[in-house]
Design an enzyme around this catalytic site. Sequence first.
Site, short mmCIF file in Angstrom:
data_model
loop_
_atom_site.label_atom_id
_atom_site.label_comp_id
_atom_site.label_asym_id
_atom_site.label_seq_id
_atom_site.Cartn_x
_atom_site.Cartn_y
_atom_site.Cartn_z
N HIS A 161 0.85 -1.20 0.00
CA HIS A 161 0.00 0.00 0.00
C HIS A 161 0.87 1.24 0.00
CE1 HIS A 161 1.12 -0.59 4.20
NE2 HIS A 161 1.14 0.74 4.24
N HIS B 72 5.33 6.50 -0.85
CA HIS B 72 6.08 5.29 -1.16
C HIS B 72 5.24 4.05 -0.93
CE1 HIS B 72 6.15 5.52 3.18
NE2 HIS B 72 6.29 4.21 3.16
O1 ACK Z 1 5.13 1.34 4.95
P1 ACK Z 1 4.28 2.37 5.56
O2 ACK Z 1 4.00 3.61 4.87
O3 ACK Z 1 4.83 2.70 7.04
O4 ACK Z 1 2.93 1.70 6.01
C1 ACK Z 1 2.86 1.45 7.39
C2 ACK Z 1 1.51 1.85 7.93
O5 ACK Z 1 1.67 3.14 8.46
C3 ACK Z 1 1.00 0.90 9.03
O6 ACK Z 1 1.96 0.76 10.02
C4 ACK Z 1 2.99 3.60 8.31
N1 ACK Z 1 3.37 4.30 9.54
C5 ACK Z 1 3.58 3.76 10.77
N2 ACK Z 1 3.86 4.73 11.66
C6 ACK Z 1 3.84 5.91 10.99
C7 ACK Z 1 4.04 7.27 11.34
N3 ACK Z 1 4.32 7.62 12.58
N4 ACK Z 1 3.93 8.19 10.36
C8 ACK Z 1 3.65 7.87 9.11
N5 ACK Z 1 3.43 6.60 8.70
C9 ACK Z 1 3.53 5.63 9.63
C10 ACK Z 1 3.83 2.39 8.04
#
Ligand code: ACK
Length: 221
Positions: free
Chosen positions: A69, A153
Amino acid sequence: KLHEEMSIPLYFGWFPFYTVQEKVKERSMNFLKTLEVLESFKKHISDFSKEEGKEVDLEQFFKAKGTLHCTTKFTDYGKAEGAKEYTENKTVEDLYGSVTELSLSALFVTPRTVGARVSLSEDQLQLWPEDAEKEAEPVVPGASTLPKGSRAHVTLGCADGIQPVQTGFDLLQILLLQKDGKQAEQEEIDPGTLTYYGEGRWYLALKEPISAASCFSSVYK
Ligand code: ACK
């Protein structure tokens, strides 16, 4: 009150259709396979392995992290800053469940993560939170100077003990090095231009972006 708290998901994002996920995973695997046998990569293998002369199997090095995703907003069930505002935003509500074509314009690898850069269209940027890049400042100083959407990303895999949130940080750091015009090693390989930015950071700008039909939705689990 209870209902309100429960109705905010863990995160919002674009979710590529199943067949598209398979296509992206395959491109990612091919990238890792291509990279690990390149002489230029082998020259810098110590970025990935401290053991002298040891080879690295990148497909084993990175572990998949669930459904592919592109996160728009990490809302953390309402605990994240701006979670409620984002959830109740009119554009977010209007576009919830809609399908769009994401453009994956580059693949990148660091000793922590492997990911795809997503180049957002004007329409898609409407769903991008104003402060996504700024929120990365504590980890990536200077991130807020990059254009809106720079952090977008798809996490394709993480090294042991690394959380997926790292992928966006790694991308922002690479984009800052690009912006500063840092001297970097470059070579043409079949899918595009491969650049080494030091410290195990490899960036492949794709000649043909990968088009990924995706649904804007959220995850509660
Ligand atoms: O790979 P990603 O973009 O990085 O997808 C997962 C998703 O949310 C579920 O965990 C993203 N994620 C986790 N913590 C944060 C945060 N503090 N800020 C932005 N994205 C986050 C993670």
